[in-house]
Design a protein around this motif. Structure first.
Motif, PDB file in Angstrom:
ATOM      1  N   GLU A 269     -76.715  38.471  -5.724  1.00 42.11           N
ATOM      2  CA  GLU A 269     -77.136  39.594  -4.887  1.00 42.11           C
ATOM      3  C   GLU A 269     -77.313  39.156  -3.431  1.00 42.11           C
ATOM      4  N   SER A 270     -77.793  37.930  -3.226  1.00 41.00           N
ATOM      5  CA  SER A 270     -77.938  37.422  -1.855  1.00 41.00           C
ATOM      6  C   SER A 270     -76.579  37.204  -1.191  1.00 41.00           C
TER       7      SER A 270
ATOM      8  N   LEU B 142     -81.863  35.285 -14.137  1.00 40.25           N
ATOM      9  CA  LEU B 142     -82.529  35.779 -12.940  1.00 40.25           C
ATOM     10  C   LEU B 142     -82.133  34.984 -11.703  1.00 40.25           C
ATOM     11  N   PHE B 143     -82.018  33.684 -11.855  1.00 42.04           N
ATOM     12  CA  PHE B 143     -81.626  32.827 -10.728  1.00 42.04           C
ATOM     13  C   PHE B 143     -80.208  33.168 -10.274  1.00 42.04           C
TER      14      PHE B 143
ATOM     15  N   GLN C 225     -78.514  35.985 -10.883  1.00 47.63           N
ATOM     16  CA  GLN C 225     -78.495  37.345 -10.353  1.00 47.63           C
ATOM     17  C   GLN C 225     -79.016  37.376  -8.920  1.00 47.63           C
ATOM     18  N   ASP C 226     -80.136  36.734  -8.660  1.00 48.66           N
ATOM     19  CA  ASP C 226     -80.691  36.705  -7.306  1.00 48.66           C
ATOM     20  C   ASP C 226     -79.707  36.082  -6.325  1.00 48.66           C
ATOM     21  N   PHE C 227     -79.086  34.979  -6.733  1.00 44.53           N
ATOM     22  CA  PHE C 227     -78.130  34.310  -5.852  1.00 44.53           C
ATOM     23  C   PHE C 227     -76.942  35.217  -5.558  1.00 44.53           C
TER      24      PHE C 227
END
Length: 122
Positions: free
Chosen positions: A23-24, A16-17, A19-21
């Motif tokens: 995507e950002s 999740l970490f 993926q979030d990074f």
């Protein structure tokens, strides 16, 4: 259009970490927690790059690399991000076509750099 990345990582926090990074940073990311239905997912999602952990439940990353090599996706760039820091595992992955092999713990900037290198080579 943003580049599509398939992320295969069993550790939920890391997945999740990361993926979030990503995507950002403008990437479109689909993540899997294991290798079940891997090739089906690759075919449906059609990623530009794969980020792969080698230590996965049920189907390990080396098996997924082998499946990839024997498929129409054999040229898909792969960035391995793994806890396997041993020379033998790294050499095995390199023989299977991996060019970017990163060991955990890793800075997210190193993943971005590996992604950019891999995408520029294809």
């Amino acid at each position: 259009m943003s580049k599509r990345i398939l992320l295969v990582e069993d550790n939920e926090i890391h997945r999740l970490f990361t993926q979030d990074f990503l995507e950002s940073q403008g990437y479109q990311v689909l993540s899997l927690c294991d290798g079940i239905d891997f090739l089906e997912t690759v075919t449906e999602f059609q990623p530009d790059l794969l980020i792969l952990d080698l230590r996965l439940p049920q189907v390990d990353g080396f098996t997924l690399l082998q499946e990839l090599q024997q498929s129409q996706w054999h040229a898909l760039p792969v960035v391995v991000v793994t806890a396997y820091a041993f020379y033998r595992e790294k050499q095995r992955a390199l023989r299977m076509g991996v060019r970017s092999y990163l060991t955990k713990p890793i800075k997210l900037e190193a993943i971005i750099q590996a992604i950019e290198v891999e995408l520029s080579l294809n």
